[in-house]
Design a protein around this motif. Structure first.
Motif, mmCIF file in Angstrom:
data_model
loop_
_atom_site.group_PDB
_atom_site.id
_atom_site.type_symbol
_atom_site.label_atom_id
_atom_site.label_comp_id
_atom_site.label_asym_id
_atom_site.label_seq_id
_atom_site.Cartn_x
_atom_site.Cartn_y
_atom_site.Cartn_z
ATOM 1 N N UNK A 138 0.824 -1.196 0.000
ATOM 2 C CA UNK A 138 0.000 0.000 0.000
ATOM 3 C C UNK A 138 0.858 1.245 0.000
ATOM 4 N N UNK A 139 0.488 2.226 0.804
ATOM 5 C CA UNK A 139 1.243 3.474 0.913
ATOM 6 C C UNK A 139 0.700 4.268 2.086
ATOM 7 N N UNK A 144 -3.489 9.678 4.303
ATOM 8 C CA UNK A 144 -3.257 11.124 4.290
ATOM 9 C C UNK A 144 -3.993 11.807 3.143
ATOM 10 N N UNK A 145 -5.316 12.031 3.272
ATOM 11 C CA UNK A 145 -6.016 12.789 2.232
ATOM 12 C C UNK A 145 -5.466 14.196 2.059
ATOM 13 N N UNK A 152 -4.871 7.908 -6.387
ATOM 14 C CA UNK A 152 -3.781 7.054 -5.917
ATOM 15 C C UNK A 152 -3.965 6.749 -4.433
ATOM 16 N N UNK A 153 -4.198 7.793 -3.623
ATOM 17 C CA UNK A 153 -4.398 7.579 -2.194
ATOM 18 C C UNK A 153 -5.622 6.727 -1.902
ATOM 19 N N UNK A 154 -6.684 6.920 -2.700
ATOM 20 C CA UNK A 154 -7.880 6.101 -2.519
ATOM 21 C C UNK A 154 -7.612 4.628 -2.782
ATOM 22 N N UNK A 155 -6.825 4.340 -3.824
ATOM 23 C CA UNK A 155 -6.504 2.939 -4.097
ATOM 24 C C UNK A 155 -5.654 2.343 -2.990
ATOM 25 N N UNK A 156 -4.770 3.143 -2.409
ATOM 26 C CA UNK A 156 -3.906 2.616 -1.355
ATOM 27 C C UNK A 156 -4.663 2.482 -0.036
ATOM 28 N N UNK A 157 -5.650 3.344 0.197
ATOM 29 C CA UNK A 157 -6.525 3.153 1.356
ATOM 30 C C UNK A 157 -7.308 1.852 1.199
ATOM 31 N N UNK A 158 -7.739 1.563 -0.027
ATOM 32 C CA UNK A 158 -8.408 0.293 -0.288
ATOM 33 C C UNK A 158 -7.491 -0.878 0.042
ATOM 34 N N UNK A 159 -6.242 -0.810 -0.408
ATOM 35 C CA UNK A 159 -5.295 -1.905 -0.160
ATOM 36 C C UNK A 159 -5.134 -2.150 1.335
#
Length: 261
Positions: A138-139, A144-145, A152-159
């Motif tokens: 993830x990331x 950190x919105x 990109x952040x939304x996909x990493x929040x999903x992960x």
């Protein structure tokens, strides 16, 4: 029991290539997945020579449904594969208003849909065997919105959410699931997204990132954040989130939403 084979996506460079090197040093055979055949072939040959392991190459663009289906089939059918490293990913240049629906859809397909589908391909077999591992990269951007990296952040929040929920479901069945949350790491993702990595502060070298992530893997951490100095901060965040859970089961809206004063 034989040492399990490890399938690594995004294995041709950066984080994926270092994971391949480290697992090869541990004696694991590998299946290396990425788009660049020349790089994959060179990496596989080096690992066969230096570590004495088997290294298969599987060329696939995971944002392409047909290619993704081929990797899913390998995960379902190859009983030797017991570790999946979901590492392939990308970022987009510019802000949300500049990125456009087609590029946004492609990024979501690669960063979120592909890891979920690959995990779905291998998880039933691992759960039936009562062993194995799924590692999802993830990331910290997913936490950190404020960074304004909406997609990109939304996909990493999903992960992250996906990984933690999988650990709740699969952990009791003997399958370990780890989310790894890097911060800025010196990989080609920056060049591909139009950013100069040398202009950033606090960039971690990829070898250090993967070695830290593997220490978390060996400790069976559900979430590993290599750049976070104070583990208590993550623990406090998780405790605060869990403290809210009993309060969500309400038949009425909270009083603050029923009183307009």
């Amino acid at each position: 029991m034989p040492t399990p084979t490890v399938l690594i996506t995004g294995a041709s460079s950066g984080i994926g290539a270092v994971y391949a090197d480290r697992f090869a040093r541990r004696g694991h055979n590998l299946v290396l997945v990425a788009r660049d055949r020349a790089r994959l072939d060179a990496l596989a040959e080096r690992l066969r020579r230096d570590a004495g392991v088997q290294a298969d190459v599987l060329v696939a663009d995971l944002s392409d449904p047909a290619a993704l289906t081929a990797v899913e089939a390998r995960l379902r059918d190859d009983a030797a594969i017991e570790v999946l490293i979901n590492n392939a990913g990308a970022a987009l240049a510019g802000g949300f208003l500049d990125q456009g629906p087609d590029r946004i859809g492609q990024l979501i397909a690669l960063n979120a849909v592909a890891p979920a589908r690959l995990a779905a391909a291998i998880a039933p077999r691992l759960a039936a065997a009562g062993r194995g591992a799924i590692v999802n990269i993830g990331s910290v951007v997913g936490l950190a919105p404020e960074f304004a990296m909406a997609v990109y952040g939304g996909t990493k929040a999903f992960v992250q959410h996906f990984s933690q929920a999988l650990q709740v479901e699969l952990g009791p069945r003997g399958v370990y699931v780890q989310a790894v949350l890097p911060a800025a790491t010196r990989t080609e993702i920056w060049q591909r997204s139009g950013k100069d990595v040398d202009s950033l502060q606090g960039v971690m070298e990829v070898d250090e990132l993967v070695d830290a992530a593997l220490l978390g893997y060996d400790r069976r951490e559900p979430v590993t954040i290599p750049p976070l100095p104070d583990e208590a901060q993550w623990t406090a965040l998780e405790n605060a989130r869990r403290a809210m859970l009993p309060n969500f089961a309400q038949s009425r809206a909270a009083a603050r939403y029923r009183n307009r004063d």
